[in-house]
Design a protein around this motif. Structure first.
Motif, PDB file in Angstrom:
ATOM      1  N   VAL B 201      62.365  87.169  64.234  1.00  0.00           N
ATOM      2  CA  VAL B 201      61.795  88.234  65.050  1.00  0.00           C
ATOM      3  C   VAL B 201      62.958  89.109  65.520  1.00  0.00           C
ATOM      4  N   THR B 202      62.900  90.366  65.134  1.00  0.00           N
ATOM      5  CA  THR B 202      64.007  91.276  65.432  1.00  0.00           C
ATOM      6  C   THR B 202      64.222  91.424  66.931  1.00  0.00           C
ATOM      7  N   THR B 203      65.467  91.392  67.337  1.00  0.00           N
ATOM      8  CA  THR B 203      65.803  91.649  68.732  1.00  0.00           C
ATOM      9  C   THR B 203      67.108  92.421  68.782  1.00  0.00           C
ATOM     10  N   SER B 204      67.223  93.272  69.793  1.00  0.00           N
ATOM     11  CA  SER B 204      68.493  93.969  69.971  1.00  0.00           C
ATOM     12  C   SER B 204      69.325  93.291  71.052  1.00  0.00           C
ATOM     13  N   ALA B 205      68.901  92.116  71.492  1.00  0.00           N
ATOM     14  CA  ALA B 205      69.650  91.388  72.521  1.00  0.00           C
ATOM     15  C   ALA B 205      71.075  91.115  72.047  1.00  0.00           C
ATOM     16  N   ARG B 206      72.027  91.291  72.938  1.00  0.00           N
ATOM     17  CA  ARG B 206      73.414  90.988  72.565  1.00  0.00           C
ATOM     18  C   ARG B 206      73.703  89.510  72.760  1.00  0.00           C
ATOM     19  N   ARG B 207      72.920  88.891  73.628  1.00  0.00           N
ATOM     20  CA  ARG B 207      73.138  87.471  73.921  1.00  0.00           C
ATOM     21  C   ARG B 207      71.798  86.744  73.943  1.00  0.00           C
ATOM     22  N   LYS B 208      71.880  85.443  73.702  1.00  0.00           N
ATOM     23  CA  LYS B 208      70.655  84.634  73.655  1.00  0.00           C
ATOM     24  C   LYS B 208      69.859  84.718  74.948  1.00  0.00           C
ATOM     25  N   SER B 209      70.569  84.833  76.059  1.00  0.00           N
ATOM     26  CA  SER B 209      69.898  84.832  77.364  1.00  0.00           C
ATOM     27  C   SER B 209      69.012  86.051  77.566  1.00  0.00           C
ATOM     28  N   THR B 211      66.871  87.203  75.233  1.00  0.00           N
ATOM     29  CA  THR B 211      65.767  87.212  74.271  1.00  0.00           C
ATOM     30  C   THR B 211      64.444  86.812  74.914  1.00  0.00           C
TER      31      THR B 211
END
Lengths: 395, 225
Positions: B201-209, B211
């Motif tokens: 699932v595409t995400t632009s989050a830079r870090r896991k926290s 998402t």
């Protein structure tokens, strides 16, 4: 890590932020060795692109070393790669037919609504741009999380240095695709508006594709000089009537194809045509499209109009009649970078294309704000700024 | 246009769709709705200018470049649904008749369980579910899978209805879960497409926290005892 963040119109700063992490299986983390400021970054800098938020990390032209890989990445630690500014999944309908910048899947679902409202369809993800294009952290940073790393990044050989290959990330393929969209034949005369990096690469590409003559239009003497060095004829629009000049230079026919490498801020941005509907729904201003209008009038009947210059909103008083009555073909779009990187890398390797002439300044990442300011305010001299994380700051 | 497609397009006008859902899901609270449109229109009911697009009934379609059966198989395993559905923290199987308990985020760190039963299942074609009578939230859903033209894969259509219950919990859940069901359905389908086509699932989050998954987890950790 250190990264260049947006803080408002004409206010960008290098801040300390959290390092990126591997989030999805196909991710990789790149340690940036070179990253450039793009002309389209100036649209962000000038505050004319919607949905750019305070703290967003900018930059979409970058390359570096792979330092971390997710389990489904095909990259290897230590590899030197150039990263396309367009994020593409490689598996959707568009990617399958090489329309990489139209990727269906690279813009997160919750970010798609705004561009879907504005354009009828959502945009693909882009690094370091607006939240319209995903809100991805960009490349003017020490490290970048690169999603779908098995599709985008291209490994480059060690004997080519950063300056030779960095522009594979955006402006070289963009100039190339601009020329390709002009559908150039051997007897053709092509006019290119704008001698910025994309315009100059479009000149170079058009000549490489066999155009009989390329005419470059700008008003900065140094940029026009660069175009002449590449083999173009030039017109300074401050000194000559461009349309008359083009008609004469093409023997009364009109040029066969036109390339608008200027985009939405021609002659400096002015909010002279705010459209209520856009204002209400999205807060985006009207595009000032004077170059495009001029190009449409200048191109011959049955000619081609190529638009690599960035437009984001709507425009008024568009010469629609000329477009229809003259039977013109129009092509535009964000660049399908992944479609071109391999071939263009080969052309760099065999010496057909050299892009290093463009770089006027190399600065440490720490001096990025200075780079933006000068790139904007001294366009004649500052033709291209490359930022190097880790480079010594000079006093 | 294939026969099957024609049939579904035609029956997708409001009255037809309602009938279909009722037939598929045996819905009761949809029964009172009346058609507001000429049923000769081939456009789906969800595109109706009036009468259909209430906050309580939504329909969206997406084309996914994967085979019909594969998509069906993933969806029929309800425990998978939380991987792409907004605000759905988990779905657990209940019994062997297709029953499920959905744990959904509610405001204030709370969660609410919705119990559903399977009311329609046609392998490779259709899945329908409906909340059980003792569920606090009433909902019905239906997803259909049709072959897309040529080599385009599968057209997936999701139709869901919610009937917000009274009471504080109902209002709270309505605020979060039912606020923009149309947008939610669209996002859910897009995420399903991403997951099926790309494996993630595409995400632009830079870090896991940053998402969605992390937010779900945080939500559960802040849940009051």
């Amino acid at each position: 890590m250190r990264a260049l963040a947006y803080h408002g119109k004409h206010d960008v700063r290098v801040d300390t932020v959290d390092d990126p992490e591997i989030v999805n299986p196909r991710d990789a983390i790149i340690k940036v060795t070179s990253t450039a400021i793009c002309g389209s970054d100036l649209h962000l800098y000038d505050g004319v692109i919607p949905a750019v938020l305070e703290g967003d990390i900018l930059g979409h032209e970058f390359m570096g070393e792979v330092v971390e890989t997710g389990p489904k990445s095909t990259l290897e630690k230590g590899q030197r790669v150039v990263v396309p500014f367009t994020i593409s999944c490689g598996q959707c309908f568009h990617c399958q037919i090489q329309q990489y910048s139209c990727c269906d899947n690279s813009n997160p679902a919750e970010k798609q609504d705004m561009s879907a409202t504005l354009y009828g369809h959502s945009m693909a993800g882009l690094f370091g741009y607006s939240h319209l294009t995903g809100g991805y952290s960009g490349g003017q940073a020490e490290y970048v999380r690169v999603p779908y790393s098995d599709i985008g990044p291209i490994a480059v050989p060690d004997h080519l240095d950063d300056d030779q290959v960095l522009f594979l990330s955006d402006i070289l393929p963009t100039g190339w695709m601009a020329a390709e969209n002009a559908d150039i034949g051997p007897d053709d005369t092509i006019a290119v508006w704008g001698c910025g990096p994309v315009g100059l690469f479009a000149v170079q590409s058009a000549l490489a594709m066999g155009a009989a003559e390329v005419i470059a239009i700008d008003h900065y003497p140094h940029r026009l000089e660069l175009a002449r060095k590449l083999g173009a004829k030039t017109i300074n629009f401050r000194e000559s009537n461009v349309r008359e000049a083009l008609m004469e230079m093409s023997g009364g026919i009109g040029v066969d194809a036109v390339i608008d490498a200027v985009g939405m801020e021609s002659h400096g941005f002015a909010i002279d045509n705010m459209l209520d509907i856009a204002k209400q729904t999205i807060g985006v201003g009207a595009d000032r499209a004077s170059v495009l209008k001029q190009a449409i009038l200048a191109v011959r009947r049955g000619g081609r109009v190529s638009i690599p210059g960035v437009y984001g909103g709507m425009t008024d008083k568009f010469p629609l009649g000329a477009l229809m009555e003259k039977g013109l073909q129009v092509r535009g779009g964000q660049t399908h970078v992944q479609k071109y990187t391999k071939d263009l890398l080969a052309k760099i390797e065999d010496g057909t294309l050299d892009t290093t002439f463009l770089i006027s300044h190399r600065l440490p990442l720490e001096d990025a704000a200075k780079g933006y300011k000068n790139f904007k305010e001294q366009q004649d001299v500052w033709t291209k700024v490359v930022l190097k994380p880790g480079m010594e700051t000079q006093a | 246009m294939s026969k099957g497609h024609q049939r579904i397009a035609k029956s997708s006008s409001r009255a037809g769709l309602t009938a279909l859902i009722m037939a598929a899901a045996g819905g009761a609270f949809l029964a009172s709705r009346k058609s507001a449109r000429d049923t000769t229109d081939d456009a789906p009911g969800s595109a109706a200018r009036r009468g259909f697009r209430g906050n309580d009934l939504v329909g969206k379609s997406v084309t996914i470049g994967r085979p019909r059966q594969e998509l069906f198989d993933y969806w029929i395993d309800f425990e998978n649904l939380c991987s792409f559905m907004e605000n759905v923290i988990s779905v657990r199987k209940a019994g062997d008749q297709g029953g499920a308990v959905w744990t959904i985020m509610a405001p204030g760190g709370r969660t609410v369980d919705v119990k559903t039963e399977m009311v329609a299942e046609r392998p490779g074609e259709l899945i329908g579910w409906r909340s059980t009578p003792d569920s606090e939230i009433r909902t019905e859903g239906r997803v259909t899978f049709e072959d897309a033209p040529g080599e385009r894969g599968t057209r997936v259509s999701l139709t869901m209805t919610y009937d917000p219950p009274g009471g504080d919990l109902g209002k709270a859940v309505a605020k979060l879960f039912l606020r923009e069901p149309e947008i939610q359905a669209r996002h859910d389908l897009k995420r399903f497409k991403m997951l099926m086509e790309t494996g993630e699932v595409t995400t632009s989050a830079r870090r896991k926290s940053e998402t969605r998954a992390a937010k779900h987890q945080q939500h559960q950790q802040t849940e009051p005892a």
